[in-house]
Design a protein around this motif. Structure first.
Motif, mmCIF file in Angstrom:
data_model
loop_
_atom_site.group_PDB
_atom_site.id
_atom_site.type_symbol
_atom_site.label_atom_id
_atom_site.label_comp_id
_atom_site.label_asym_id
_atom_site.label_seq_id
_atom_site.Cartn_x
_atom_site.Cartn_y
_atom_site.Cartn_z
ATOM 1 N N ASP A 35 64.395 15.315 50.434
ATOM 2 C CA ASP A 35 63.302 15.272 51.405
ATOM 3 C C ASP A 35 63.878 15.317 52.818
ATOM 4 O O ASP A 35 64.762 14.542 53.171
ATOM 5 N N GLY A 36 63.376 16.261 53.641
ATOM 6 C CA GLY A 36 63.865 16.425 55.007
ATOM 7 C C GLY A 36 64.977 17.434 55.158
ATOM 8 O O GLY A 36 65.491 17.601 56.278
ATOM 9 N N ARG B 1 66.889 21.253 55.250
ATOM 10 C CA ARG B 1 66.615 22.512 55.947
ATOM 11 C C ARG B 1 65.829 22.275 57.236
ATOM 12 O O ARG B 1 64.750 22.847 57.458
ATOM 13 N N LYS B 2 66.377 21.417 58.054
ATOM 14 C CA LYS B 2 65.791 21.108 59.356
ATOM 15 C C LYS B 2 64.358 20.593 59.215
ATOM 16 O O LYS B 2 63.445 21.019 59.925
ATOM 17 N N ARG B 3 64.200 19.692 58.248
ATOM 18 C CA ARG B 3 62.935 19.014 57.985
ATOM 19 C C ARG B 3 61.823 19.965 57.548
ATOM 20 O O ARG B 3 60.632 19.650 57.672
ATOM 21 N N ARG B 4 62.200 21.113 57.034
ATOM 22 C CA ARG B 4 61.189 22.020 56.487
ATOM 23 C C ARG B 4 60.892 21.716 55.021
ATOM 24 O O ARG B 4 59.909 22.215 54.474
ATOM 25 N N THR C 43 59.873 19.107 52.045
ATOM 26 C CA THR C 43 59.190 17.836 51.788
ATOM 27 C C THR C 43 59.106 17.641 50.281
ATOM 28 O O THR C 43 58.612 18.524 49.569
#
Length: 545
Positions: A227-228, A230-233, A235
């Motif tokens: 979770d979080g 790839r640069k927060r992409r 979820t």
């Protein structure tokens, strides 16, 4: 001498029983004659049967041996628990904990059942699983008439078969391997879009779920997704209950997001042991995500509608580049397709002749291609809120509930605020009493007041809608009546009746006595014939002269 011989024989039998029990614990019993019995029962069994027992013994001697050696499961005859004694009769207890019975307690069984027990039983079919059709159960016995007969078995024998077979089936608390209820599905997306993968797993205990990723053409080099990432992409939302459910979502897709996504689940206690093979301890479900370059679409700028009269508005979209063949295109407003806009054209226009606040919203030009996902572009038409519906007044009784609402048009969706005017100044509602409830839904708001108080709640209530373009507000008047309010009309009618009765009584009492007519006399003056009499007298006098 007789007593000494009897004592030696009894001691010898005791030692033989002890030796036989020791052999039972070390080995297994294969024949009916090896079944251990207490001394008295064994002594009676060696004696010739008498009376009714002799008749039963004659009919059952052959069938019992074949039944115990073939019908009963080997588990009952091979390794009895220490201290469990099984007597020779069919009526004896078949498992530990049952009461001991002697041959004298055996009753004669029907001949059909004895023949069925003596006949070798066919191999039992596998236990029927979910969805299997009706059929004989694993405990049924086929009688000589060809029908299933389960009620003829003695209760102790049926109970023994049920316990042994039930011990081989998984119980409610038994472990259950992980299995997929819903697995992720492969999709094709465009750059800039988003996708979601679902994974639902069942098992006991509840399995653990993980997400892994492998790039295109590198299916063996999986990496775990967190979770979080790839640069927060990325979820990852996972919930564990009676089963495990996990959702993987990736937004703002790029071409590098293409690949194989794998959902792994396991409830094996050794699943995280590095010495174990993951392909054995984890079950897997894969989905392939293909990300294609989004076609280039040029759109007109956003439109803002003001209060002053505006000119007609034209929305434009132009598909400038695409690697796939276009099939058709159309316009949508807030996700709903607009009528009479579908056509096969890369250059699209939509015209609003008389734009108003209700014409505001999100407009999409949508393009469909052959063997490729659809592409779209967004044009926003913004306008200040315009409240189109509300209650002008609300009349309620004390103790009742009141509901006031407002709905509006305009885009973006407004933020709603409820206020109450006190001394002519609108004040934000303070819910200290816990009787105020506000519900906001995009272009709709609702204020609920429960258990109205006549001293606090009456007044003017204002709902205000505000967005980035402007704001609007309207007032609703709330009136709260007393508990006696429903009685007021009745009290008014009753008062009118009382006043009329009083007026009538006073009028009757004030009348003069001489104006009251006597019942014995006529009401008016009586007419007489005096004039005619005078005329007759004058006529007589002339005649005499």
């Amino acid at each position: 001498m007789g007593e000494e011989e009897e004592e030696k024989r009894r001691k010898g039998g005791h030692f033989k029983r002890r030796e036989h029990e020791r052999q039972e614990r070390q080995g297994s019993i294969g024949h009916r004659e090896d079944i251990t019995m207490p001394g008295k029962l064994k002594h009676k069994a060696n004696q010739p049967p008498q009376g009714r027992d002799a008749e039963c013994e004659g009919r059952q001697q052959h069938s019992r041996g074949r039944f115990f050696s073939r019908a009963l499961p080997p588990l009952l005859l091979s390794r009895p628990r220490p201290g469990v004694k099984i007597s020779r009769g069919l009526g004896a207890a078949a498992v530990g904990g049952g009461r001991r019975r002697t041959e004298s307690s055996c009753c004669c069984l029907p001949r059909s059942l004895l023949r069925a027990l003596a006949r070798p039983l066919p191999p039992s079919p596998p236990f029927p699983g979910p969805g299997s059709g009706p059929g004989p159960g694993p405990f049924a016995v086929r009688s000589s008439a060809g029908r299933m007969s389960g009620s003829s078995l003695p209760s102790a024998l049926a109970l023994s078969l049920l316990l042994v077979s039930g011990s081989l089936l998984p119980g409610p608390g038994a472990a259950q391997n992980a299995g997929f209820v819903k697995s992720p599905m492969s999709e094709t997306k465009l750059t800039g879009d988003a996708f979601e993968l679902y994974c639902d797993v069942v098992g006991s205990p509840t399995p653990e779920i993980q997400w892994w990723y492998a790039e295109v053409n590198r299916a063996e080099s999986f990496r775990q997704l967190w979770d979080g990432a790839r640069k927060r992409r990325v979820t990852v939302n996972t919930a564990y209950g009676s089963n495990g459910v996990s959702v993987l979502r990736i937004t703002r897709l790029t071409l590098e997001d293409s690949g194989t996504y794998e959902c792994r689940a396991s409830n094996d206690p050794k699943r995280n042991d590095l010495r174990q093979n993951p392909s054995i301890t984890w079950i897997r479900a894969q989905a392939t995500i293909s990300v294609l370059q989004k076609p280039r679409i040029v759109t007109s700028e956003e439109v803002i509608l003001r209060d002053s009269p505006v000119l007609p508005v034209t929305l434009q979209c132009n598909l400038t580049s695409s690697s796939h063949t276009l099939t058709y295109s159309y316009w949508t407003k807030n996700g709903v397709e607009l009528t009479a806009t579908r056509k096969n054209a890369s250059n699209m226009e939509y015209r609003i002749n008389k734009p108003r606040a209700e014409d505001s919203g999100e407009y999409h030009c949508v393009y469909h291609f052959v063997s490729a996902p659809k592409a779209n572009a967004t044009i926003e038409v913004k306008a200040a809120p315009d409240i189109t519906g509300h209650k002008r007044s609300e009349n309620k009784n004390e103790g009742q509930d009141a509901m006031m609402y407002c709905k509006s048009v305009g885009y973006p969706h407004p933020e709603w605020i409820w206020r109450k005017k006190e001394n002519g100044m609108p004040m934000d509602i303070v819910n200290t009493s816990g009787r105020f409830f506000i519900i906001n839904k995009e272009n709709y708001t609702e204020l609920n007041i429960v258990n109205l108080q006549i001293a606090e709640d009456p007044g003017e209530y204002e709902c205000n809608a505000t967005n980035s373009i402007g704001s609007a507000s309207v007032v609703t008047i709330l009136r709260v009546r007393s508990h006696l309010a429903p009685l007021w009309p009745f009290l008014g009618i009753l008062a009118e009746i009382i006043i009329l009765v009083v007026i009538i009584v006073v009028y009757e009492k004030r009348k003069r006595p001489d104006e009251v007519p006597d019942d014995d006399e006529p009401a008016g003056p009586m007419k007489t014939n005096s004039t005619n009499n005078h005329k007759d007298k004058n006529l007589r006098q002339r005649n005499t002269n």
